[in-house]
Design a protein around this motif. Structure first.
Motif, PDB file in Angstrom:
ATOM      1  N   THR A 184       0.867  -1.188   0.000  1.00  0.00           N
ATOM      2  CA  THR A 184       0.000   0.000   0.000  1.00  0.00           C
ATOM      3  C   THR A 184       0.900   1.234   0.000  1.00  0.00           C
ATOM      4  O   THR A 184       2.113   1.110   0.144  1.00  0.00           O
ATOM      5  CB  THR A 184      -0.901   0.026   1.248  1.00  0.00           C
ATOM      6  N   LEU A 206      -5.141  -0.608   4.215  1.00  0.00           N
ATOM      7  CA  LEU A 206      -6.129   0.390   3.758  1.00  0.00           C
ATOM      8  C   LEU A 206      -7.536  -0.122   4.047  1.00  0.00           C
ATOM      9  O   LEU A 206      -7.869  -1.264   3.719  1.00  0.00           O
ATOM     10  CB  LEU A 206      -6.018   0.600   2.248  1.00  0.00           C
ATOM     11  N   SER A 248      -5.323   4.700   5.032  1.00  0.00           N
ATOM     12  CA  SER A 248      -4.409   3.769   5.703  1.00  0.00           C
ATOM     13  C   SER A 248      -4.482   3.970   7.218  1.00  0.00           C
ATOM     14  O   SER A 248      -5.013   4.972   7.706  1.00  0.00           O
ATOM     15  CB  SER A 248      -2.982   4.004   5.213  1.00  0.00           C
ATOM     16  N   TRP A 263     -12.065  -1.602   0.141  1.00  0.00           N
ATOM     17  CA  TRP A 263     -12.954  -0.461   0.301  1.00  0.00           C
ATOM     18  C   TRP A 263     -14.189  -0.692  -0.559  1.00  0.00           C
ATOM     19  O   TRP A 263     -14.251  -1.651  -1.328  1.00  0.00           O
ATOM     20  CB  TRP A 263     -12.237   0.861  -0.057  1.00  0.00           C
ATOM     21  N   PRO A 301     -10.465   4.820   0.387  1.00  0.00           N
ATOM     22  CA  PRO A 301      -9.601   4.042   1.276  1.00  0.00           C
ATOM     23  C   PRO A 301      -8.596   4.923   2.028  1.00  0.00           C
ATOM     24  O   PRO A 301      -8.002   5.826   1.444  1.00  0.00           O
ATOM     25  CB  PRO A 301      -8.874   3.082   0.325  1.00  0.00           C
ATOM     26  N   ALA A 358      -5.862  -4.451   1.729  1.00  0.00           N
ATOM     27  CA  ALA A 358      -6.678  -3.283   1.367  1.00  0.00           C
ATOM     28  C   ALA A 358      -8.061  -3.719   0.903  1.00  0.00           C
ATOM     29  O   ALA A 358      -8.182  -4.665   0.126  1.00  0.00           O
ATOM     30  CB  ALA A 358      -5.998  -2.516   0.232  1.00  0.00           C
TER      31      ALA A 358
END
Ligand SMILES: NC(=O)c1ccc[n+]([C@@H]2O[C@H](COP(=O)([O-])OP(=O)(O)OC[C@H]3O[C@@H](n4cnc5c(N)ncnc54)[C@H](O)[C@@H]3O)[C@@H](O)[C@H]2O)c1
Length: 339
Positions: free
Chosen positions: A224, A230, A270, A302, A268, A300
Motif C-alpha cells: 500500500t 487500507l 491507511s 474499500w 480508502p 486493502a
C-alpha cells in the motif's frame, strides 16, 4: 411505524436508534447487554427528547422474544444483535455461530410467527472474503471469509435469500458495513468496547486519553502507499442514516425482495492516515509502534458504494475531520465509556 431494533444498545445500534427517534419512528430495543450498557439508551432518549421501549432479552430466547413481538405492534426489524470480534471468533467458533446464526434464526422464526416481514440486517464487508478484488461491489459473489465471524455473516445472508425465495412477501436489506468510526456530535454516545479494543479507532482514542500506552500497528510492509492496511472508514452517523434509507426503500417495494448494499465512503485510508488525521484534527499525540502482521488481515479493501447512492438515495456526508473530532469528543468526555 414501530421498529424493533435488536442490539440497539450497542455502538451502531444506539446511533441508529437516535436517528430513528429523531425522524419520528417508535422504537423497541431488544438487547441482552452482553457488550453494551443501558446507559447508552438513557442518553439516546435524552438526545432525542423521546422515549423508547427496552426489553433486556437474549434473541436466542424464543419465548421471551415472542413476548416482545406480542406486546408491541412491530412493523419492521433492524437486526444488529451479534458478536463481532474477528479474533475471538477464531477461538470460540461455536459461540459465534450460536449467537450470530442461531440467534438470527430464532429472530426469523418469531418474525414469521408474528407476521413481521421486513428486515434490515447488519452484514459486513467481510462477506466478500479474500478472493474478491477491491473496490467491493454487490455483484461480486459472497466469498469465503476466513473467520467464523465473517462466515456467520455470509451464512446469514444466504439464509435470508432462501427465506425470501420461499416467502413471497418477505423483504430484506442486508447492509454491508465497512469500517464504522466516530460518534454522535453531542459526545454523549459512542463506541465503548469491553477490555482491549479490537478496532483501530477506539484504540487510537484510548491511547490519546492515556488509558493505553501505545498503539500497535500490525504490519508496515503491505503493498500500500505507506505499508499499512487500507480500509474504508465511515462515520457511524452516516451509517445510522443508511438504515433509515434502507427502511424507506423496503417500504416502497411492492413485492418481496432480498438485496444487499455496501455502506462505505469508497475512499480508502491507511492506518497511518487515521493516526495522523487524529493528531492533526484533535491536537492529541498518539504513540505507536509497528508490530507483526495479524493472520487473516487483508492489505486493502474499500467499497464501491454507488448502489446505495442510486437505489437507497444514501450518501455519506461526514468528513475525516468529523470522524476524528467526534471520536475525541466522545472519548475525552467519557474516558471510561458509559461507566
Ligand atoms: N462495528 C463494526 O466494525 C462492524 C462492522 C461490520 C458489521 N458490524 C455488525 O453490526 C452489528 C452491530 O455492531 P456494533 O459495532 O454496534 O457492535 P456492539 O457489540 O456494540 O453491538 C451489538 C449489540 O448486540 C447485543 N447482543 C449481542 N448478542 C446478543 C443476543 N444474543 N441477544 C441480544 N442482544 C445481543 C450486544 O449486547 C450489543 O449491544 C453487529 O452485528 C456487527 O457484527 C459491525
Amino acid at each position: 411505524m414501530t421498529i424493533l431494533v435488536t442490539g440497539g444498545a450497542g455502538y451502531i445500534g444506539s446511533h441508529t436508534v437516535l436517528a430513528l427517534l429523531t425522524r419520528g419512528y417508535d422504537v423497541v430495543v431488544v438487547d441482552n447487554l452482553c457488550n453494551s450498557s443501558e446507559q447508552a439508551l438513557v442518553r439516546v432518549q435524552q438526545l432525542a427528547g423521546k422515549a423508547l421501549s427496552f426489553a433486556q432479552v437474549d434473541i436466542r430466547d424464543k419465548a421471551e422474544l415472542g413476548n416482545v413481538f406480542q406486546q408491541y405492534n412491530i412493523d419492521a426489524v433492524i437486526h444488529f444483535a451479534g458478536l463481532k470480534a474477528v479474533g475471538e471468533s477464531n477461538d470460540k467458533p461455536l459461540t459465534y455461530y450460536q449467537n450470530n446464526i442461531q440467534g438470527t434464526m430464532t429472530l426469523l422464526e418469531v418474525m414469521q410467527e408474528s407476521g413481521v416481514k421486513t428486515l434490515v440486517f447488519s452484514s459486513s464487508a467481510t462477506v466478500y472474503g479474500e478472493q474478491n478484488p477491491p473496490p467491493y461491489h454487490e455483484e461480486q459473489a459472497i466469498g469465503s471469509p476466513s473467520s467464523p465471524y465473517g462466515k456467520s455473516k455470509a451464512i446469514v445472508e444466504q439464509i435470508l435469500q432462501d427465506i425470501c425465495r420461499a416467502q413471497e412477501q418477505f423483504k430484506v436489506a442486508s447492509l454491508r458495513y465497512f469500517n464504522p468510526i466516530g460518534a454522535d456530535v453531542s459526545g454523549l454516545i459512542g463506541e465503548d468496547p469491553n477490555g482491549i479494543p479490537n478496532n483501530l479507532m477506539p484504540f487510537v482514542s484510548q491511547v490519546a486519553v492515556g488509558k493505553r500506552e501505545k498503539l500497535s500497528i500490525f504490519g508496515n510492509d503491505y503493498p500500500t502507499k505507506d505499508g499499512t492496511c487500507l480500509r474504508d472508514y465511515i462515520h457511524v452517523t452516516d451509517l445510522a442514516n443508511g438504515h433509515i434509507d434502507a427502511l424507506a426503500w423496503l417500504d416502497k417495494q411492492v413485492n418481496g425482495c432480498c438485496d444487499a448494499f455496501n455502506l462505505g465512503t469508497g475512499n480508502p485510508l491507511s492506518v497511518l492516515d487515521i493516526v495522523q488525521g487524529f493528531e492533526q484534527f484533535t491536537g492529541q499525540k498518539v504513540c505507536y509502534e509497528f508490530a507483526a502482521k495479524r493472520q487473516g488481515d487483508l492489505a486493502a479493501f474499500w467499497a464501491d458504494a454507488s448502489k446505495a447512492r442510486t437505489e437507497l438515495g444514501w450518501q455519506p456526508v461526514k468528513s475525516l475531520k468529523d470522524m476524528m473530532v467526534d471520536t475525541w469528543r466522545w472519548q475525552s468526555q467519557n474516558p471510561n465509556g458509559y461507566c
